[in-house]
Design an enzyme around this catalytic site. Structure first.
Site, PDB file in Angstrom:
ATOM      1  N   VAL A   7       0.835  -1.207   0.000  1.00  0.00           N
ATOM      2  CA  VAL A   7       0.000   0.000   0.000  1.00  0.00           C
ATOM      3  C   VAL A   7       0.867   1.253   0.000  1.00  0.00           C
ATOM      4  CG1 VAL A   7      -1.852   1.258   1.152  1.00  0.00           C
ATOM      5  CG2 VAL A   7      -1.788  -1.235   1.291  1.00  0.00           C
ATOM      6  N   GLY A  11       3.335   2.365  -1.821  1.00  0.00           N
ATOM      7  CA  GLY A  11       4.776   2.277  -2.114  1.00  0.00           C
ATOM      8  C   GLY A  11       5.645   2.462  -0.891  1.00  0.00           C
ATOM      9  N   LYS A  22      -5.700  -1.726  -2.501  1.00  0.00           N
ATOM     10  CA  LYS A  22      -5.001  -1.070  -1.380  1.00  0.00           C
ATOM     11  C   LYS A  22      -5.986  -0.563  -0.328  1.00  0.00           C
ATOM     12  CE  LYS A  22      -1.221   0.285  -4.432  1.00  0.00           C
ATOM     13  NZ  LYS A  22      -0.824   1.262  -5.444  1.00  0.00           N
TER      14      LYS A  22
END
Ligand code: NDP
Ligand code: HSE
Length: 438
Positions: free
Chosen positions: A132, A134, A205
């Protein structure tokens, strides 16, 4: 102490970045983890492909099962992506008693409940910080840093590719397809980029964030998902004129009736910090009852930012290798037997404000018909913008209306009736609008 031996599945953008960061920062990582972390076995499809990292000293194979079955390894890092094979590999690694680190949000959102149950049985960890936003440590922040709060809602720009496209279109007037191709070249996009532009990646995400924020099982299939492909430059311009920015947001909110779980383009007042998050950057705004609003910002995609999260998970796993499994941070933040069965609300029950754009015939009474329909549905208007007819056009004019908050069900009915008017060209463009104030 001997270094911890790790197997790596995938040597692409994130896999390559992970090897680079682990190698470059080996000393710092050892000082933090208390032990070295060494990738000794890795798999990729094409062993002849040039890599962004140096694989000297790593045994390479085309068969990822060889890696997960290697008895020497304590941890498997899954960076292949995709679904069926990744699921099989992760479950096999767990069955073999190995801890798992993954960046695969699709896998966690769809099969996380099964994977975490298997991991509990075997007493191993499954870490997924990179899944989630990056490089933003948002999983750790919500699961641990905000553990004292009752989380009320969260809203995030959680797809780097989509935000990069919207920003380049707005700032440079570039074409959608051209910017998407650049995002693919830069390694931001998913293997199937429709996941990025249709909001599926963001919904994966958001599903994960909602679970750890509210203590509910992962329920990807109930998320409402709308992408960015219908947004026009016209919409971006009208929104700016009215004091808003269009962002592709994932929103999860606790209400008295259940949980809102929705991904869609959203107008946000331009003065909000999150409205100014541009390019591949991501941001997640979390509202806790004790802390109030908190905003987490950072690169949402790319090799090293994502590797930063993967390596942090590896350090976490190594630090807790000897901890009693019962005393580790639970996968979904809440104790598995304390998950709540709060329902996910259907979109019709969600309450939000709206942006409507329609093409209206330029004659008396047309706007009055539209506002009457809105009033019939108890929809109150915040602003109206009517543009002049285009020279040489069909004499119709674009009309933009911002409304106050109303249930989606009532808005659906109003739009159905407006589109049935002979004086308005269907379809009406609708976007949700959130003030994100409280
Ligand atoms: P890439 O396509 O760049 O890399 C995938 C790697 O997996 C490649 O090395 C590929 O081999 C290997 N691979 C794929 N299929 C197989 C297979 N069947 N058997 C063996 N090896 C295989 O993907 P990314 O690194 O971009 O993404 C990896 C994961 O990380 C995905 O789950 C993605 O969603 C997630 N992620 C990606 C981010 C990003 O910015 N890119 C950010 C956050 C998460 P080969 O190289 O030989 O083709
Ligand atoms: N394709 C994803 C994005 C990668 O653009 O955000 C990061 O999860």
């Amino acid at each position: 102490m001997n270094p911890v031996k790790v197997g790596l599945l995938g040597l692409g953008t994130v896999g390559g970045g992970t090897v680079k960061v682990l190698t470059r920062n080996a000393q710092e990582i050892m000082r933090r983890a208390g032990r070295g972390i060494e990738i000794v076995h890795a798999s990729a499809r094409d062993l002849g492909k040039p890599r962004i990292c140096d694989t000297t000293g790593i045994t390479l194979t085309q068969d990822p099962f060889e890696v997960v079955n290697n008895p020497e390894l304590q941890v498997i890092v899954e960076l292949i992506g995709g679904m069926d094979q990744a699921r099989e590999l992760v479950l096999r690694a767990i069955a073999n008693g190995k801890h798992v680190v993954t960046a695969n949000k699709a896998l966690i959102a769809k099969h996380g409940n099964e994977i975490f149950a298997a991991a509990r049985v075997k007493g191993v960890m499954v870490a997924f910080e990179a899944a989630v936003a990056g490089g933003i440590p948002i999983i750790k922040a919500i699961r641990e840093g905000l553990a004292g709060n009752r989380i009320e809602w969260l809203a995030g720009i959680i797809n780097g590719t989509g935000n990069f496209i919207l920003t380049e279109m707005r700032d440079k007037g570039r074409d959608f397809a051209d910017v998407l191709a650049e995002a693919q070249r830069l390694g931001y996009a998913e293997a199937d980029p429709t996941f990025d532009v249709e909001g599926i990646d963001a919904a994966h995400k958001l599903t994960i964030l909602a679970s750890i924020a509210f203590g509910i099982p992962l329920q990807f299939d109930k998320a409402y998902t709308e992408g960015i492909t219908r947004i026009t430059r016209q919409d971006v311009g009208y929104a700016e004129k009215l004091g808003y920015r269009i962002k592709h947001l994932g929103i999860a909110r606790r209400t008295a009736e259940g949980i809102e779980l929705r991904v869609h383009p959203t107008l946000i007042p331009h003065r909000r910090l999150i409205a100014n998050v541009d390019g591949v950057m991501n941001a997640v705004l979390v509202q806790g009852d004790a802390v109030g609003p908190t905003l987490f910002y950072g690169a949402g995609a790319g090799a090293e930012p994502t590797a930063s999260a993967v390596v942090a998970d590896l350090v976490d796993v190594v630090r807790t290798l000897t901890a009693d499994p019962e005393n580790r941070v639970p996968h979904l933040a809440f104790q598995p037997d304390a998950l709540s069965d709060l329902p996910i609300l259907p979109m019709e029950k969600v309450e939000t404000a709206y942006y409507l754009r329609m093409q209206a015939q330029d004659r008396p009474g047309v706007l009055a018909d539209v506002t009457r329909i809105l009033a019939d549905q108890s929809i109150s208007i915040e602003a109206i913008l009517q543009k002049a007819p285009v020279n040489g056009g069909d004499g119709s004019v674009p009309v933009v209306i911002l409304t106050h908050r109303i249930r989606e069900q009532q808005m659906n009915e109003a739009i159905r009736r407006i589109e049935a008017l002979g004086t308005i060209a269907a379809p009406v463009m609708r976007m949700r609008l959130e003030h994100l104030a409280k």
